[in-house]
Design a protein around this motif. Structure first.
Motif, PDB file in Angstrom:
ATOM      1  N   ALA A  90       4.667  -2.984  -7.445  1.00  0.00           N
ATOM      2  CA  ALA A  90       3.285  -2.503  -7.552  1.00  0.00           C
ATOM      3  C   ALA A  90       2.836  -1.831  -6.266  1.00  0.00           C
ATOM      4  O   ALA A  90       1.947  -0.972  -6.283  1.00  0.00           O
ATOM      5  CB  ALA A  90       2.354  -3.656  -7.892  1.00  0.00           C
ATOM      6  N   LEU A  91       3.465  -2.212  -5.127  1.00  0.00           N
ATOM      7  CA  LEU A  91       3.112  -1.564  -3.865  1.00  0.00           C
ATOM      8  C   LEU A  91       3.461  -0.083  -3.885  1.00  0.00           C
ATOM      9  O   LEU A  91       2.779   0.731  -3.256  1.00  0.00           O
ATOM     10  CB  LEU A  91       3.850  -2.252  -2.702  1.00  0.00           C
ATOM     11  N   VAL A  92       4.516   0.265  -4.592  1.00  0.00           N
ATOM     12  CA  VAL A  92       4.898   1.681  -4.675  1.00  0.00           C
ATOM     13  C   VAL A  92       3.817   2.477  -5.379  1.00  0.00           C
ATOM     14  O   VAL A  92       3.365   3.525  -4.893  1.00  0.00           O
ATOM     15  CB  VAL A  92       6.255   1.834  -5.405  1.00  0.00           C
ATOM     16  N   THR A  93       3.386   1.989  -6.549  1.00  0.00           N
ATOM     17  CA  THR A  93       2.341   2.708  -7.277  1.00  0.00           C
ATOM     18  C   THR A  93       1.005   2.625  -6.540  1.00  0.00           C
ATOM     19  O   THR A  93       0.207   3.564  -6.585  1.00  0.00           O
ATOM     20  CB  THR A  93       2.186   2.161  -8.703  1.00  0.00           C
ATOM     21  N   ALA A  94       0.748   1.516  -5.840  1.00  0.00           N
ATOM     22  CA  ALA A  94      -0.516   1.381  -5.113  1.00  0.00           C
ATOM     23  C   ALA A  94      -0.601   2.368  -3.957  1.00  0.00           C
ATOM     24  O   ALA A  94      -1.609   3.070  -3.788  1.00  0.00           O
ATOM     25  CB  ALA A  94      -0.679  -0.051  -4.602  1.00  0.00           C
ATOM     26  N   LEU A  95       0.444   2.438  -3.142  1.00  0.00           N
ATOM     27  CA  LEU A  95       0.423   3.353  -1.996  1.00  0.00           C
ATOM     28  C   LEU A  95       0.452   4.807  -2.445  1.00  0.00           C
ATOM     29  O   LEU A  95      -0.213   5.664  -1.856  1.00  0.00           O
ATOM     30  CB  LEU A  95       1.600   3.050  -1.072  1.00  0.00           C
ATOM     31  N   SER A  96       1.221   5.078  -3.490  1.00  0.00           N
ATOM     32  CA  SER A  96       1.218   6.432  -4.039  1.00  0.00           C
ATOM     33  C   SER A  96      -0.160   6.778  -4.594  1.00  0.00           C
ATOM     34  O   SER A  96      -0.659   7.896  -4.418  1.00  0.00           O
ATOM     35  CB  SER A  96       2.279   6.540  -5.134  1.00  0.00           C
ATOM     36  N   GLY A  97      -0.793   5.821  -5.277  1.00  0.00           N
ATOM     37  CA  GLY A  97      -2.139   6.047  -5.795  1.00  0.00           C
ATOM     38  C   GLY A  97      -3.156   6.255  -4.690  1.00  0.00           C
ATOM     39  O   GLY A  97      -4.090   7.048  -4.835  1.00  0.00           O
ATOM     40  N   ALA A  98      -2.993   5.557  -3.566  1.00  0.00           N
ATOM     41  CA  ALA A  98      -3.906   5.747  -2.433  1.00  0.00           C
ATOM     42  C   ALA A  98      -3.824   7.175  -1.908  1.00  0.00           C
ATOM     43  O   ALA A  98      -4.845   7.814  -1.637  1.00  0.00           O
ATOM     44  CB  ALA A  98      -3.571   4.745  -1.330  1.00  0.00           C
ATOM     45  N   ALA A  99      -2.599   7.677  -1.756  1.00  0.00           N
ATOM     46  CA  ALA A  99      -2.433   9.061  -1.290  1.00  0.00           C
ATOM     47  C   ALA A  99      -3.000  10.052  -2.304  1.00  0.00           C
ATOM     48  O   ALA A  99      -3.629  11.052  -1.943  1.00  0.00           O
ATOM     49  CB  ALA A  99      -0.957   9.347  -1.040  1.00  0.00           C
ATOM     50  N   GLU A 100      -2.793   9.773  -3.590  1.00  0.00           N
ATOM     51  CA  GLU A 100      -3.353  10.637  -4.627  1.00  0.00           C
ATOM     52  C   GLU A 100      -4.872  10.649  -4.574  1.00  0.00           C
ATOM     53  O   GLU A 100      -5.520  11.699  -4.719  1.00  0.00           O
ATOM     54  CB  GLU A 100      -2.888  10.159  -6.000  1.00  0.00           C
ATOM     55  N   ALA A 101      -5.472   9.472  -4.351  1.00  0.00           N
ATOM     56  CA  ALA A 101      -6.930   9.384  -4.275  1.00  0.00           C
ATOM     57  C   ALA A 101      -7.477  10.184  -3.100  1.00  0.00           C
ATOM     58  O   ALA A 101      -8.529  10.823  -3.203  1.00  0.00           O
ATOM     59  CB  ALA A 101      -7.348   7.920  -4.152  1.00  0.00           C
ATOM     60  N   LEU A 102      -6.780  10.160  -1.988  1.00  0.00           N
ATOM     61  CA  LEU A 102      -7.225  10.920  -0.823  1.00  0.00           C
ATOM     62  C   LEU A 102      -7.160  12.421  -1.066  1.00  0.00           C
ATOM     63  O   LEU A 102      -7.929  13.189  -0.490  1.00  0.00           O
ATOM     64  CB  LEU A 102      -6.376  10.548   0.398  1.00  0.00           C
ATOM     65  N   SER A 103      -6.232  12.847  -1.936  1.00  0.00           N
ATOM     66  CA  SER A 103      -6.028  14.280  -2.140  1.00  0.00           C
ATOM     67  C   SER A 103      -6.853  14.864  -3.281  1.00  0.00           C
ATOM     68  O   SER A 103      -7.148  16.060  -3.282  1.00  0.00           O
ATOM     69  CB  SER A 103      -4.544  14.562  -2.397  1.00  0.00           C
ATOM     70  N   ARG A 104      -7.232  14.065  -4.269  1.00  0.00           N
ATOM     71  CA  ARG A 104      -7.913  14.605  -5.453  1.00  0.00           C
ATOM     72  C   ARG A 104      -9.184  15.378  -5.131  1.00  0.00           C
ATOM     73  O   ARG A 104      -9.363  16.512  -5.590  1.00  0.00           O
ATOM     74  CB  ARG A 104      -8.220  13.480  -6.436  1.00  0.00           C
ATOM     75  N   PRO A 105     -10.126  14.805  -4.362  1.00  0.00           N
ATOM     76  CA  PRO A 105     -11.330  15.581  -4.056  1.00  0.00           C
ATOM     77  C   PRO A 105     -11.023  16.850  -3.272  1.00  0.00           C
ATOM     78  O   PRO A 105     -11.711  17.871  -3.445  1.00  0.00           O
ATOM     79  CB  PRO A 105     -12.180  14.609  -3.229  1.00  0.00           C
ATOM     80  N   ALA A 106     -10.012  16.814  -2.419  1.00  0.00           N
ATOM     81  CA  ALA A 106      -9.660  18.001  -1.642  1.00  0.00           C
ATOM     82  C   ALA A 106      -9.176  19.128  -2.545  1.00  0.00           C
ATOM     83  O   ALA A 106      -9.539  20.295  -2.364  1.00  0.00           O
ATOM     84  CB  ALA A 106      -8.591  17.640  -0.605  1.00  0.00           C
TER      85      ALA A 106
END
Length: 427
Positions: free
Chosen positions: A112-128
């Motif tokens: 789950a850490l893989v999807t969590a950390l990947s999701g964190a990076a995705e969240a940082l990029s979506r608004p940009a």
């Protein structure tokens, strides 16, 4: 708006080189984003995991999105947006690389850490990404630009889902992680050198920055109403559907490949919606969008009544059509309505409101199934999803996805006022 120039809608956004590079970067990242959850979910099920294990894998990404989206929105209005995109892709490539080297020594729940950390990076990029599009294109091309970004993301969703399932079946998790890492790295390369034509703004502080974005949304009740409806859809509709789909696919639809096919049909159904939304400008895009979005209820309905693989895939395709039609009109409306200085934060709040309840939905699916059964849970999901979409149309401004006109006395026009004034115009 950062670029108020009006360009004929027949022009192609791909004629703008900077937008073309952003488009290519999003294509690569979208493939990897879909490979990861499909591959990890099937890997966990293959190792004997059930609904709870799949919920942990998917829930890690959802929680990360909730925690990091607002931060991403604040950054998008304060820091160079292309740099945010490059950093996010580099982060995801690094996370996948570490997982590639160590997954066979980790317990299933640690994945789950893989999807969590990947999701964190995705969240940082979506608004940009979403606030960068109006900086790279003229105002008249927003629908077409958003449609092109969506078409590559949806096509990549199909390709990624099929690739993830095929690689797990034929080559194992190592090959799936390797593909995801390469695609994330390509995404970072494509975005190199794209300038942000909108000047980032530096506010007095992070809390003041967040409050400014919240205020821009709160001033528009129609925006809040749509955000609330989508939150209900994800909580009550998406969460149980995604948790139960791989289990139902294994049980009666044909296994892992059927799971990927059904997910991929969401992307297939989105493609005609993208073509339609890029060309058709209804006078009431909100009414069109919210009524169409009720079709998302077909996803849990198809699983609840054991319709078989062909009909289930067709229902998911219709759901994909409805979501994409809504999304393009909705995103373009926000890009036009919200001031550029707070657009990143407003878009982050939009995503945050949607995903905030998704982890709750994942957590509640198991208990709901224990009480109502799988079929009862899915039927309830369908009813709540459809009702939430229809009820938003009672709020002034929703039918047009724009601020409603004011009456002569200075108050906001009601839904009846707006409908009566426009009753002869049609859609």
């Amino acid at each position: 708006m950062t670029n108020a120039q009006v360009t004929p809608t027949r022009a192609s956004p791909l004629r703008y080189p900077r937008f073309l590079r952003l488009w290519a970067s999003q294509t690569a990242g979208a493939v990897a984003d879909q490979v990861l959850p499909v591959a990890l979910s099937l890997y966990v099920i293959g190792r004997g995991g059930g609904a709870d294990a799949v919920a942990v894998i998917l829930g890690g990404r959802a929680i990360a999105l909730v925690v990091c989206l607002l931060v991403g929105g604040i950054l998008a209005d304060r820091v160079s947006r292309p740099r945010i995109l490059m950093a996010a892709d580099v982060m995801r490539a690094g996370v996948v690389g570490v997982a590639l080297l160590s997954f066979d020594r980790l317990p299933l729940t640690a994945l789950a850490l893989v999807t969590a950390l990947s999701g964190a990076a995705e969240a940082l990029s979506r608004p940009a990404v979403r606030s960068l599009v109006p900086a790279l294109l003229p105002a008249g091309l927003l629908e077409r630009g958003n449609a092109l970004v969506s078409v590559v993301q949806r096509s990549a969703m199909l390709i990624g889902a099929l690739a993830g399932a095929a690689l797990i079946t034929g080559a194992g998790l190592r090959a799936a992680l390797g593909l995801a890492g390469v695609m994330f790295a390509l995404g970072a390369v494509f975005v190199l050198g794209i300038p942000d034509l909108a000047s980032p703004t530096m506010q007095a502080g992070v809390l003041a920055d967040a409050a400014e974005g919240l205020q821009a949304v709160r001033r528009r009740p129609w925006v809040l109403a749509v955000m609330a409806a989508v939150s209900v859809q994800l909580l009550a509709g998406t969460a149980p559907t995604l948790i139960l789909l791989p289990l139902i696919a294994q049980d009666r639809l044909g296994g892992g490949l059927a799971y990927a096919v059904v997910l991929g049909c969401l992307a297939v159904g989105a493609l005609p919606a993208i073509a339609l939304a890029s060309r058709w400008r209804p006078s009431r895009p909100g009414m069109v969008s919210m009524l169409a979005l009720t079709a998302y209820a077909l996803l849990p309905t198809s699983l609840a009544f054991a319709l078989g693989l062909p009909l289930t895939a067709f229902c998911f395709a219709l759901g994909g059509f409805a979501v994409e039609l809504y999304f393009i009109y909705w995103l373009s409306a926000l890009q036009r309505t919200i001031p550029a200085a707070v657009l990143g934060k407003a878009l982050a709040l939009d995503q945050l409101s949607a995903f905030a309840l998704l982890p709750v939905g994942y957590a509640l699916t198991g208990p709901a199934v224990a009480v109502l059964g799988a079929q009862g849970t899915l039927i309830a999901a369908a009813v709540l999803t459809a009702a939430a979409c229809v009820l938003t149309l009672l709020v002034p401004g929703v039918s047009r996805f724009s601020d409603p006109p004011r009456r002569a006395d200075g108050g906001l026009a009601t839904a009846a006022d707006v409908t009566g004034a426009d009753s002869t115009s049609g859609w």
